[in-house]
Design an enzyme around this catalytic site. Structure first.
Site, PDB file in Angstrom:
ATOM      1  N   ARG A  44      33.940  54.936  84.384  1.00  0.00           N
ATOM      2  CA  ARG A  44      34.983  54.314  83.667  1.00  0.00           C
ATOM      3  C   ARG A  44      34.501  53.305  82.298  1.00  0.00           C
ATOM      4  NH1 ARG A  44      39.281  51.064  87.734  1.00  0.00           N
ATOM      5  NH2 ARG A  44      39.603  52.468  88.994  1.00  0.00           N
ATOM      6  N   ASP A 156      49.672  39.905  84.126  1.00  0.00           N
ATOM      7  CA  ASP A 156      48.447  40.730  84.645  1.00  0.00           C
ATOM      8  C   ASP A 156      47.208  40.107  83.950  1.00  0.00           C
ATOM      9  OD1 ASP A 156      48.217  43.594  86.449  1.00  0.00           O
ATOM     10  OD2 ASP A 156      46.821  43.272  84.997  1.00  0.00           O
TER      11      ASP A 156
END
Length: 286
Positions: A44, A156
């Site tokens: 990632r 979030d």
């Protein structure tokens, strides 16, 4: 061709840098990052190294932990390492219980003639499928119950998914789980049939407001009190101590008698929290 060589020559993530990153991710986000996730983390972060044209993960760590990195890179890194899996009408039993049990009970408690708006918090809202599902369900309920109104707070930690959620635009296949009657009422189809997309109708979008929020913040900074919190399939990424701390912070936001909906793979067993089970993975504040 130069870029390909540059990428292939880069050394992998060593254990020392992995430990630095995993400890930092835990302190910042509460997310457990055991050694088994080293390959995932490396994959990632490769994107950030390419973008920043860095030759090693050690160089990236030195930058991330600098004052400049904390200001410019922290959010980018969090966006990459957080997992965002969500669907419309995920775990549909929860929405059935909400309509069948929770909403009628809440209405019965309201004083006749008093203007009262229900606040539902979608904590860990990802790209918006959960809060928009809630908005469909609550709007549909409001049509049959005069005077009922609501708002949905959706939060979030990832700015990337919040940007996607605010657009309220989804691939047509993503809305397959939405019942046909609700599709007709609440979804707008694009005219481009080669790129089939849908958008949530404005009257539902205006009921949902998005905000960035880190569960690790000591104070969520919320002035609102919520009657219902959906936090599903989120705490599975935290250790038990962090789970208990987080659930107790949720309870401080939740009104007495309010409801917390968790994911079907999650449990509060063994946690010291002021909640009782009322339905599978549905809890009520004592």
């Amino acid at each position: 061709m130069v870029v390909d060589t540059y990428i292939s020559d880069r050394a992998g993530l060593n254990n020392a840098d992995f430990n630095r990153l995993s400890q930092f991710i835990y302190s910042q986000c509460g997310i457990k990052m055991p050694i088994a996730k080293k390959t995932m983390l490396e994959a990632r972060l490769q994107k950030r190294l390419r973008t920043l044209r860095m030759t090693s993960f050690s160089e990236y760590c030195d930058y991330l932990f600098s004052d400049k990195g904390m200001e410019e890179e922290l959010i980018q890194m969090i966006d990459l390492i957080t997992t965002n899996k969500t669907d419309f009408f995920r775990e549909p039993d929860h929405f059935d219980y909400l309509v069948r049990q929770v909403l009628p009970e809440w209405e019965r408690k309201q004083h006749p003639g008093a203007a009262k708006r229900l606040l539902v918090w979608s904590a860990g809202c990802s790209t918006g499928e959960e809060p928009y599902t809630l908005s469909m369900v609550l709007s549909n309920y409001a049509e049959a119950h005069a005077g009922f109104s609501y708002n949905i707070l959706a939060t979030d930690i990832s700015t990337r998914v919040l940007e996607k959620a605010r657009t309220a635009v989804y691939e047509e296949e993503k809305v397959d789980p939405v019942p046909m009657a609700l599709k007709k009422k609440y979804l707008l189809r694009s005219k481009d049939r080669e790129n089939p997309m849908v958008r949530i109708v404005p009257e539902l979008r205006e009921k949902v407001y998005f905000r960035r929020l880190n569960f690790m913040d000591s104070d969520f900074g919320m002035r609102e009190q919520a009657e219902i919190i959906f936090c599903r399939n989120v705490i599975i990424y935290f250790d038990r101590a962090t789970q208990e701390c987080l659930i107790n912070k949720f309870c401080r936001v939740l009104v007495p008698g309010g409801y917390l909906f968790m994911g079907h793979s999650e449990t509060l067993n063994g946690l010291n929290v002021p909640l009782s089970t009322v339905h599978p993975t549905v809890y009520r504040k004592l």
